[in-house]
Design an enzyme around this catalytic site. Sequence first.
Site, PDB file in Angstrom:
ATOM      1  N   ASN A   9       2.032  -6.370   9.216  1.00 18.99           N
ATOM      2  CA  ASN A   9       3.482  -6.148   9.250  1.00 18.99           C
ATOM      3  C   ASN A   9       3.813  -5.098   8.189  1.00 18.99           C
ATOM      4  O   ASN A   9       3.834  -5.405   7.001  1.00 18.99           O
ATOM      5  CB  ASN A   9       4.197  -7.470   8.952  1.00 18.99           C
ATOM      6  CG  ASN A   9       5.702  -7.304   8.804  1.00 18.99           C
ATOM      7  OD1 ASN A   9       6.256  -6.278   9.188  1.00 18.99           O
ATOM      8  ND2 ASN A   9       6.360  -8.310   8.243  1.00 18.99           N
ATOM      9  N   LYS A  11       6.531  -3.760   7.573  1.00 20.40           N
ATOM     10  CA  LYS A  11       7.924  -3.872   7.106  1.00 20.40           C
ATOM     11  C   LYS A  11       8.579  -2.486   7.133  1.00 20.40           C
ATOM     12  O   LYS A  11       8.273  -1.690   8.004  1.00 20.40           O
ATOM     13  CB  LYS A  11       7.973  -4.522   5.719  1.00 20.40           C
ATOM     14  CG  LYS A  11       7.187  -5.837   5.673  1.00 20.40           C
ATOM     15  CD  LYS A  11       7.494  -6.663   4.472  1.00 20.40           C
ATOM     16  CE  LYS A  11       6.550  -7.851   4.421  1.00 20.40           C
ATOM     17  NZ  LYS A  11       6.944  -8.874   3.484  1.00 20.40           N
ATOM     18  N   HIS A  95      11.116 -13.803  11.196  1.00 18.67           N
ATOM     19  CA  HIS A  95      10.485 -13.567   9.887  1.00 18.67           C
ATOM     20  C   HIS A  95      11.462 -14.034   8.798  1.00 18.67           C
ATOM     21  O   HIS A  95      12.673 -13.882   8.938  1.00 18.67           O
ATOM     22  CB  HIS A  95      10.167 -12.072   9.727  1.00 18.67           C
ATOM     23  CG  HIS A  95       9.316 -11.806   8.519  1.00 18.67           C
ATOM     24  ND1 HIS A  95       9.835 -11.768   7.253  1.00 18.67           N
ATOM     25  CD2 HIS A  95       7.984 -11.581   8.402  1.00 18.67           C
ATOM     26  CE1 HIS A  95       8.846 -11.529   6.400  1.00 18.67           C
ATOM     27  NE2 HIS A  95       7.714 -11.414   7.064  1.00 18.67           N
ATOM     28  N   GLU A  97      12.352 -12.819   6.111  1.00 19.98           N
ATOM     29  CA  GLU A  97      13.268 -11.775   5.608  1.00 19.98           C
ATOM     30  C   GLU A  97      14.444 -11.601   6.576  1.00 19.98           C
ATOM     31  O   GLU A  97      15.565 -11.344   6.155  1.00 19.98           O
ATOM     32  CB  GLU A  97      12.489 -10.464   5.395  1.00 19.98           C
ATOM     33  CG  GLU A  97      11.598 -10.572   4.164  1.00 19.98           C
ATOM     34  CD  GLU A  97      10.381  -9.679   4.172  1.00 19.98           C
ATOM     35  OE1 GLU A  97      10.289  -8.757   5.003  1.00 19.98           O
ATOM     36  OE2 GLU A  97       9.486  -9.926   3.327  1.00 19.98           O
ATOM     37  N   GLU A 167       4.528 -19.273   7.259  1.00 19.63           N
ATOM     38  CA  GLU A 167       4.676 -18.378   6.115  1.00 19.63           C
ATOM     39  C   GLU A 167       5.596 -19.018   5.076  1.00 19.63           C
ATOM     40  O   GLU A 167       6.828 -18.893   5.176  1.00 19.63           O
ATOM     41  CB  GLU A 167       5.301 -17.053   6.557  1.00 19.63           C
ATOM     42  CG  GLU A 167       4.500 -16.287   7.578  1.00 19.63           C
ATOM     43  CD  GLU A 167       4.785 -14.794   7.464  1.00 19.63           C
ATOM     44  OE1 GLU A 167       3.882 -14.062   7.075  1.00 19.63           O
ATOM     45  OE2 GLU A 167       5.925 -14.395   7.727  1.00 19.63           O
ATOM     46  N   GLY A 173       5.153 -11.787  -0.287  1.00 21.24           N
ATOM     47  CA  GLY A 173       5.387 -10.630  -1.151  1.00 21.24           C
ATOM     48  C   GLY A 173       5.455 -10.970  -2.627  1.00 21.24           C
ATOM     49  O   GLY A 173       5.884 -10.149  -3.430  1.00 21.24           O
ATOM     50  N   SER A 212       1.051 -13.380   1.065  1.00 25.01           N
ATOM     51  CA  SER A 212       0.159 -12.804   0.054  1.00 25.01           C
ATOM     52  C   SER A 212      -1.326 -12.996   0.373  1.00 25.01           C
ATOM     53  O   SER A 212      -2.123 -13.268  -0.523  1.00 25.01           O
ATOM     54  CB  SER A 212       0.497 -13.346  -1.339  1.00 25.01           C
ATOM     55  OG  SER A 212       1.814 -12.983  -1.689  1.00 25.01           O
TER      56      SER A 212
HETATM   57  C1  PEP Z   1       4.858 -10.955   5.713  1.00 28.77           C
HETATM   58  O1  PEP Z   1       5.511  -9.934   5.674  1.00 28.77           O
HETATM   59  O2  PEP Z   1       4.934 -11.681   6.704  1.00 28.77           O
HETATM   60  C2  PEP Z   1       3.961 -11.284   4.598  1.00 28.77           C
HETATM   61  C3  PEP Z   1       3.228 -12.355   4.695  1.00 28.77           C
HETATM   62  O3  PEP Z   1       3.992 -10.439   3.512  1.00 28.77           O
HETATM   63  P1  PEP Z   1       2.934 -10.458   2.294  1.00 28.77           P
HETATM   64  O4  PEP Z   1       1.545 -10.486   2.900  1.00 28.77           O
HETATM   65  O5  PEP Z   1       3.203  -9.193   1.546  1.00 28.77           O
HETATM   66  O6  PEP Z   1       3.201 -11.686   1.493  1.00 28.77           O
END
Ligand code: PEP
Length: 257
Positions: A9, A11, A95, A97, A167, A173, A212
Site C-alpha cells: 500500500n 498510500k 483502511h 486511515e 491491522e 506506521g 509495521s
Molecule cells: C498500512 O498502510 O496498511 C500499513 C500496515 O502501514 P505500515 O506497514 O506502514 O504500518
Amino acid sequence: MKPNLVIGNWKMNGSQQTNEVLLRAVLAGQKNDAHLEVVICPPFPYLASVAAHLQHSNVVLGAQNVSATTHGAFTGEVSASMLRDIGCRYVLVGHSERRALFGETDEAVAQKFVAAIDHGLIPVLCVGETLDERRAGITNGVVTTQITAVIKHAGIEKLTRGVIAYEPVWAIGTGETASPEQAQAVHRHIRGKIGVYDEQAAINLQILYGGSVKADNAQAIFSQPDIDGGLIGGASLDAASFTSICDAARANPGGTA
Ligand code: PEP
C-alpha cells in the site's frame, strides 16, 4: 493450498519518476511462485502507468479506495468498474486511515465492499482496534463488529470472496508491531467467527496481518498458522524491504487450508 498474499500500500506517496525506479527493483526481485500473489496499490493517478509496468509480470494491481456508487454526479469519486477497467484486481476497503481521517463508517465500508465484489474486484477489508480498545480488552469485539457490519450488508458468501486484513491501528506506521502471538490470536478469532457461518470458507479465507511489517519481523509473523500474508505500508516503498517481505511469505506457504 491457498496462496499467501502480500499487498504493498503506497498510500499517498510517489511520482512518475520514483514509481518507475521502485517498480523496476520490485519486479527484479520477484520469483515465479504459485504460492504467493503480490499486489501493488499505488495512488489513483498512477494506476494506469503502474498497470503498464506490471503487464507481463506476476505482480497484480490494486487500488487504495473505491466509491460505493456506480457512476454519476459524485465529484472526486472513482467507481469499482473504472478500477476494473484500468486493470485492478484488488481494492482496499475500510483502511484505518480512511475510517479515522475521512469518517468512513462500518456501513460505508460495507457498501464499498459490495460495490467491489459486484464489479469483479477482490476487496481487502481492513479491520483493527485502537490502542485504547486493546488496553480495554475489547480487540476481538471490535473486529467482530467491523466484520459483522459487512456480513449484514453483503452476506457471508460475498464476504468470503474477499480478503480480510487485520491491522491494529496502533501498529500502523508507528514502528510498533503486534507480536506474532498477538496477531495470531486475533486471526484465529476472525477465522473462528467466519467458521460459525461457513467452516470451509473460513479455512479458505485469506487473512492478512498489517502494521509495521518489516524485513526483520515478516518471517516470525508469516509463520503463524492463521496468517496468510501481509498488508505492507511503509516497507512497500523500499524495494529491498518489500522483496524480503515477499520472500518471507514464500517461505511460509499454506496457512490452515
Ligand atoms: C498500512 O498502510 O496498511 C500499513 C500496515 O502501514 P505500515 O506497514 O506502514 O504500518
